[in-house]
Write an enzyme that holds these catalytic residues in place. Structure first.
Site, PDB file in Angstrom:
ATOM      1  N   SER A   1      -0.282   0.293  -0.125  1.00 51.24           N
ATOM      2  CA  SER A   1       0.646   0.306  -2.244  1.00 51.24           C
ATOM      3  C   SER A   1       0.518  -0.677  -2.922  1.00 51.24           C
ATOM      4  O   SER A   1       0.407  -1.620  -2.202  1.00 51.24           O
ATOM      5  CB  SER A   1       1.682   1.450  -1.698  1.00 51.24           C
ATOM      6  N   LYS A   2       0.852  -0.874  -3.683  1.00 51.78           N
ATOM      7  CA  LYS A   2       1.520  -1.582  -4.498  1.00 51.78           C
ATOM      8  C   LYS A   2       2.248  -3.035  -3.493  1.00 51.78           C
ATOM      9  O   LYS A   2       2.374  -3.831  -3.436  1.00 51.78           O
ATOM     10  CB  LYS A   2       2.015  -1.543  -5.592  1.00 51.78           C
ATOM     11  N   ARG A   3       3.876  -2.475  -2.918  1.00 56.24           N
ATOM     12  CA  ARG A   3       4.215  -3.122  -2.358  1.00 56.24           C
ATOM     13  C   ARG A   3       3.766  -3.716  -1.614  1.00 56.24           C
ATOM     14  O   ARG A   3       3.915  -4.815  -0.802  1.00 56.24           O
ATOM     15  CB  ARG A   3       5.365  -2.554  -1.672  1.00 56.24           C
TER      16      ARG A   3
ATOM     17  N   VAL B   1       0.978  -4.448  -1.015  1.00 58.85           N
ATOM     18  CA  VAL B   1       0.030  -5.422  -1.507  1.00 58.85           C
ATOM     19  C   VAL B   1       1.054  -7.495  -1.899  1.00 58.85           C
ATOM     20  O   VAL B   1       0.672  -8.139  -1.744  1.00 58.85           O
ATOM     21  CB  VAL B   1      -0.141  -5.422  -3.092  1.00 58.85           C
ATOM     22  N   ALA B   2       1.746  -6.726  -2.175  1.00 56.92           N
ATOM     23  CA  ALA B   2       3.031  -8.413  -2.820  1.00 56.92           C
ATOM     24  C   ALA B   2       3.480  -8.436  -1.397  1.00 56.92           C
ATOM     25  O   ALA B   2       3.294  -9.409  -0.997  1.00 56.92           O
ATOM     26  CB  ALA B   2       4.287  -7.112  -3.706  1.00 56.92           C
TER      27      ALA B   2
END
Ligand code: GLU
Length: 497
Positions: free
Chosen positions: A258-260, A262-263
């Site tokens: 998810s985007k999170r 990735v962060a």
């Protein structure tokens, strides 16, 4: 005739809404491999009709990332080609003409529903737990009436008129036939009220006009694949072969990225963005090797592939639709293998900047001598300074305590250093065959273990407790510098006494 023999025309079609990441790179790689394997063309198409999510430098960044990976395209916005333009923002009229054809054939309709009304319909449907589809209000507005409203300046979109009965069967090369009930296909918007076509229309039209034979794309497009198939049928066009690639899982193997995630990876010093890997000291060919094996395999044991090997061995049949976990330690492993497959001359190109980055001016002869000593140890290129920075330094000043050998006092270590200095001052050169035998004699004479004596010299000369083979290092550093570093070590040790 199989796919492998017929020349394929394939495309990588990024939206310039973000930078090149592993998923995009893998799609581009598979495209490149099929094109090169079959003697076909690899096309780069920029899907930039969504102006709201536009990132200014994304197109250039995608291009430089692809080039870094060695994936040069044959047709594209910068290199041109017979089926251009290759930027969707330059093809607006083409999409409108095609939308018009669908209106004429009855496969699309003008829709005048306001955003407010649509929001309300969605809300009601949500309450009733129904699919959030368009409710069909404008499906049957007579053509003349619609045209009159358009002439009056009423805003509108163009929607696909999906069949409401029966079923549609689609074919994915990896998953085979998938049949879905037409009820669940929405009357999707094809052209927005600002006149820009959406992906569903633009990509299908482009793939057809650009004579694409195989579409590799992410599996997030599987749910709208039936719509795309129906669009092809409405136009009466032959479909390319569709391959929906496997999704990437988190490194833990648990769940989709998810985007999170990735962060979080970024916070841990990892990344999914291609340009970061260059900074981390990875080779593009190692990255190609790594991503190729996320969803493809040649057999159950071969793991080392150059780009040329991949071109030779690639086949769609060996793609695997199961999700693939991102395993960073595998990348380290591949990078090591690729580093060791390169010649000293090739490695110089990658290692040199690592020292230049630290402000050293790098002498070519020196670099040529160092590479063989560190080649076996490097996992990434930023390891190079860790192993070999001492070759470039003028002076070495290790923490004095590190100069004290195990099971000796500072005074004893100082004496060992002095004796070593005396022996090494007498030898003609630091070459292992010249310097090592008298030093071994000294070890014997003093009654210490070789590790104790050579440990002191290693720290004195390299500033490190671990280094490439000591005498080989000393030969490269040269007698004069070795002696001065030893003298300095004696002084440091004497200060401890
Ligand atoms: N622009 C689309 C994307 O970035 C391309 C999908 C496709 O390859 O058809 O997801």
């Amino acid at each position: 005739m199989t796919d492998q023999i017929k020349a394929a025309r394939v495309r990588y079609a990024p939206s310039p809404t973000g930078y090149l990441h592993l998923g995009g790179a893998r799609t581009a790689l598979f495209n490149y491999l099929l094109a090169h394997k079959t003697g076909g063309q690899f096309i780069l198409r920029i899907e930039d009709t969504d102006r709201r999510r536009f990132v200014e430098d994304a197109e250039a960044e995608q291009m430089s990332g692809l080039r870094w990976l060695g994936l040069q395209w044959d047709e594209g916005p910068d290199v041109g080609g017979p089926y251009g333009p290759y930027r969707q923002s330059e093809r607006k009229e083409i999409y409108l003409e095609h939308a018009q054809k669908l209106i004429e054939s009855g496969d699309a309709f003008y829709c005048f529903c306001t955003p407010e009304r649509l929001a309300q319909v969605r809300q009601e449907r949500q309450k009733r737990k129904e699919p959030l589809h368009y409710d069909g209000t404008c499906r049957n507005i007579p053509r003349e009436e619609a045209e009159r409203r358009i002439a009056n300046g009423e805003p509108y979109v163009i929607r696909f008129k999906s069949p409401k009965e029966g079923s549609t069967t689609v074919y994915d090369e990896l998953r085979g036939e998938i049949t879905i009930n037409n009820e669940i296909i929405d009357d999707s918007v094809l052209v927005k009220s600002d006149g820009w076509a959406l992906y569903h229309l633009a990509a299908m039209v482009d793939d057809h006009l650009m004579k694409i034979t195989h579409v590799f794309r992410g599996s997030e497009w599987l749910p709208t694949f039936p719509l795309h198939t129906l669009l092809y049928r409405a136009f009466g066009w032959e479909m390319p072969k569709f391959v929906h690639l496997s999704v990437f899982l988190k490194p833990s193997g648990k769940g989709k990225m998810s985007k999170r995630d990735v962060a979080e990876l970024g916070g841990d010093g990892y990344s999914i963005f291609v340009r970061d890997f260059e900074g981390f000291g990875y080779l593009p060919q190692a990255l190609d090797n790594w991503i190729a094996l996320m969803g493809w395999s040649y057999d159950d044991h071969t793991e080392f592939f150059t780009l040329e090997d991949l071109v030779e061995k690639f086949s769609i049949e060996k793609l695997n639709p199961s999700p693939a976990a991102i395993n960073f330690s595998k990348l380290d492993h591949f990078n090591g293998l690729h580093i060791r497959s390169l010649s000293t001359e090739e490695l110089k190109k990658w290692v040199r900047p690592q020292f230049e980055k630290l402000g050293y001016s790098v002498d070519d002869t020196l670099l040529t001598k160092i590479i063989p000593l560190i080649r076996e140890r490097m996992v990434t290129f930023d390891d190079a300074p860790r192993f070999a920075e001492f070759f470039f330094k003028d002076e070495i000043t290790p923490p004095a305590e590190e100069l004290v050998a195990k099971k000796t006092t500072a005074a004893e270590s100082a004496e060992i250093a002095r004796q070593s200095l005396a022996v090494l001052s007498q030898v003609e050169s630091m070459a292992p065959e010249t310097a090592e035998p008298p030093m071994r004699d000294l070890v014997e004479k003093l009654g210490y273990k070789p590790g104790q004596v050579f440990g002191i010299i290693r720290v004195a000369v390299t500033g490190q407790t671990v280094s490439p083979p000591l005498f080989e290092c000393m030969e490269i550093i040269g007698k004069e510098k070795v002696l001065s570093r030893l003298r300095n070590a004696v002084l440091l040790l004497e200060e401890l006494i």
